[in-house]
Each structure stands twice: as structure tokens, then as C-alpha cells.
Design an enzyme around this catalytic site. Structure first.
Site, short mmCIF file in Angstrom:
data_model
loop_
_atom_site.label_atom_id
_atom_site.label_comp_id
_atom_site.label_asym_id
_atom_site.label_seq_id
_atom_site.Cartn_x
_atom_site.Cartn_y
_atom_site.Cartn_z
N LYS A 1 0.83 -1.19 0.00
CA LYS A 1 0.00 0.00 0.00
C LYS A 1 0.86 1.24 0.00
CE LYS A 1 -0.02 2.47 4.07
NZ LYS A 1 1.43 2.48 4.15
N GLU B 1 1.00 -5.76 13.21
CA GLU B 1 1.43 -4.37 13.07
C GLU B 1 1.84 -3.79 14.42
OE1 GLU B 1 1.10 -1.71 10.25
OE2 GLU B 1 1.89 -3.59 9.49
N ASP C 1 -2.64 0.22 7.25
CA ASP C 1 -1.85 -0.73 6.47
C ASP C 1 -2.53 -2.10 6.40
OD1 ASP C 1 -0.16 1.39 6.41
OD2 ASP C 1 1.62 0.28 7.04
#
Length: 354
Positions: A13, A141, A152
Site C-alpha cells: 500500500k 502491526e 496498512d
């Protein structure tokens, strides 16, 4: 136990607009890239769970029977959405790191072990499964980044394009498949330090920085409007002109916030010499940038830009935005050369007898 090799992937991304402003409650637009990380799951009878992350040089294995004998009750304590620092400290004993293990290797292994030991793996998923994938990806994450926004993992789970503001995430309908260059300046930076610097600049010059953040928010909203218009009509030259202007304005604003870098200035100058428009993506201070590729560009023109950028020492990839989210692949769904390459070298792989 898996009976066959399972190959899954998720897109990378980039942030189109809203870097740093999103930390202060403004809108950010994140899009999935057609550059993917692959995970190969392969059963075997060795009695070990093996982790192979060739991109970062990690190859580890643990005895499954030993893992099953360990007291893992601490992983079930509390809500998985709360900070897990205490759990990670206990997991370090399970990981049994060698002395020469680097910090990023430790974090990658910890993220894997945490997810592996907690998740009951599935080969198919419903909407509820995707919610669960996103939830657990967020925990990975948190292991690596501490206090991530959740953008994300969300955009890699669902793909497409997302709008994010103050913890609320919504999908943009049918984003156009814009072509871009993703450029890595290879200049390391600390996201935490850059975010803190912007906050300090806001405290020092509130009447200057606050309007900058408001303007960046307006850029994100205008970009969202243009993308939605492109999705419902035939994209026209004026759409690309608007996107290019927004890119330029946002890059200037980010420089004013103090998150630019000479490498990013060079990137913008090189692409502008070819009539293209670029901006940083993410934290800034080096890192990566993106360049919009208009549909009227020829192959040789794009190659000339890529060569100019690699000549500066940058890494450069040609890709597109709006890629699908997490996916399951079979040999039939991938081209033979791609499957053969992945069969020997995946971005991540684990194999288990359980």
C-alpha cells in the site's frame, strides 16, 4: 493439517494524500498496490514449524511438540486489541533468538510466532473471516510498530482504496486503476521521530501549521472526489491534470511541515524533467515516493524515467493502485513462470506438521 500447498498473498500500500495530517484528525487516502507479498504454507512430516523469510534473511524452525508443551496461557489473557508488550517479552523466550539477531529480524519472528500460536488457520474466508484476518494482521502491526493506525492492515486485507479518519475506515467505490511508479530512495528514517517533529512544529507555530494540516485535509477530499468521478465516467485529461496539481500541492505542504528530504527533492526534480509529478508517500524524511503515470505515456517514455531514477541510486517499480485484497492462489490462477518462481522463493513461508 493442510493436505496441499496453500499460497496466499496480500497487496502492498501507499498513502496518496494525508500523511501526517491524519495524525491530527484529518483525512488520509490509502490505496492497495499491485505489488504483493506472498505466503506459502506447506505441510511436511518433520515435526517442526519452519519459517523462511528470504527477503530479510530469516530461516528458523521450532519443534511443534515442544511448542505444544509450553505454557501459552498468557496469549489468551485479556483482549487481543490491548497492548501486548508483556506477551511479547514472554514470547522472546520461545523464539530463542541468536546473539547476532537484528532488531527487525526479532520483530518479524515475534510477529510470526504470535500469530501462528494464536490463530486457527483457514483456507477459505467469508466477510467475517476477513474481519478476523484484519484483526490479527493489526496485532502483527502492533508487534512491529507499537501504535499503528490500522490503515496498512486494512488496505492489505480488503484492497482497493480506503478513506481513513480518526480511526474510521471506509472503502472508496471502484477506484480507477491508476498507474504509478513506486520509488524507494533507500534513505532510512524514523516514522516516530518525524511524527514528533511535526507535532512540535504545530505547537511552536500553530497559526502556520494548523492551516497546512487543514489544507492537506482538503487535498485528500478533493482527490477522493476526483477518483469517484473517474470511477463513474470515462477518465478525461482534466482528471489527470487535477490529480497532478494535487500531488504538487501536497508535496509542497509536506515540505513545509519539515518531513521532506534532499533525496525526495531529487526524485521530484527528475520526474518533473520528464513532465511527471511526484510526492513522498508515508512518513517522509527519505523513504518512498510515488509518481503518477498518465495513460498517454508510451512505454519508452516510462522506461526513460525509470532509468533516470535508478541512475540516482533509487529502486523503482511500475505498478498500479486499487489492487484486490488478501487472496488465495492456485497453480491455475498464476502464470507458470510466476508460480515456478514463488515455489522456490516466497516472501514468507512456513511449514508445519500440525
Amino acid at each position: 493439517m493442510l493436505s496441499d500447498v496453500l499460497l496466499v498473498s496480500a497487496p502492498g500500500k501507499v498513502i496518496l494524500h494525508g500523511e501526517h495530517a491524519v495524525v491530527h484528525g484529518k483525512v488520509a487516502l490509502a490505496v492497495a498496490l499491485n505489488l504483493r507479498t506472498f505466503l506459502q504454507l506447506q505441510p511436511h512430516s518433520s515435526g517442526k514449524v519452519s519459517l523462511n523469510l528470504p527477503n530479510i534473511g530469516i530461516k528458523r524452525a521450532w519443534d511443534v511438540a515442544r511448542l505444544q508443551l509450553l505454557d501459552m496461557s498468557f496469549l489468551e489473557q485479556g483482549d487481543p486489541t490491548v497492548p501486548i508488550l508483556e506477551k511479547l517479552e514472554k514470547l522472546k523466550e520461545v523464539a530463542d533468538f541468536p546473539e547476532d539477531c537484528t532488531d527487525h529480524e526479532r520483530l518479524a519472528v515475534l510477529a510470526f510466532l504470535y500469530l501462528y500460536l494464536c490463530i486457527c488457520r483457514k483456507q477459505r474466508w467469508t466477510a467475517e473471516d476477513l474481519e478476523l484476518i484484519n484483526k490479527w494482521a493489526f496485532q502483527g502491526e502492533k508487534v512491529i510498530h507499537g501504535n499503528p493506525s490500522g490503515v496498512d492492515n486494512a488496505v492489505s486485507t480488503w484492497g482497493g482504496a480506503l478513506r481513513y479518519q480518526q480511526g474510521k475506515i471506509s472503502s472508496l467505490k471502484r477506484p480507477p486503476a491508476l498507474k504509478i511508479l513506486l520509488i524507494n530512495t533507500k534513505v532510512p528514517r524514523s516514522t516516530k521521530a518525524l511524527v514528533l517533529n511535526v507535532r512540535n512544529r504545530l505547537l511552536k507555530f500553530p497559526k502556520i501549521v494548523a492551516p497546512l494540516l487543514t489544507s492537506i485535509n482538503a487535498i485528500s477530499l478533493e482527490c477522493e472526489r476526483v477518483l469517484e468521478e473517474m470511477a463513474t465516467a470515462v477518465p478525461a485529461p482534466e482528471h489527470y491534470l487535477a490529480l497532478e496539481e494535487l500531488i504538487d500541492m501536497n508535496q509542497h505542504h509536506l515540505n513545509a511541515l519539515g518531513v521532506g528530504h534532499t533525496s525526495l527533492d531529487q526524485l521530484c526534480q527528475v520526474t518533473m524533467a520528464h513532465g511527471l509529478h511526484s510526492k513522498l508517500t508515508g512518513a517522509g524524511g527519505g523513504g518512498c515516493g510515488i509518481t503518477l503515470l498518465r495513460p498517454d505515456l508510451t512505454g519508452p517514455e516510462v522506461e526513460a524515467v525509470k532509468q533516470a531514477l535508478t541512475g540516482c541510486g533509487f529502486d523503482c517499480w511500475e505498478t498500479s493502485i486499487g489492487a484486490p485484497g488478501v487472496s488465495v492462489h492456485t497453480a491455475a490462477s498464476l502464470d507458470a513462470p510466476v508460480w515456478q518462481a514463488l515455489d522456490g522463493l516466497c516472501a514468507g513461508q512456513w511449514a508445519s506438521s500440525s
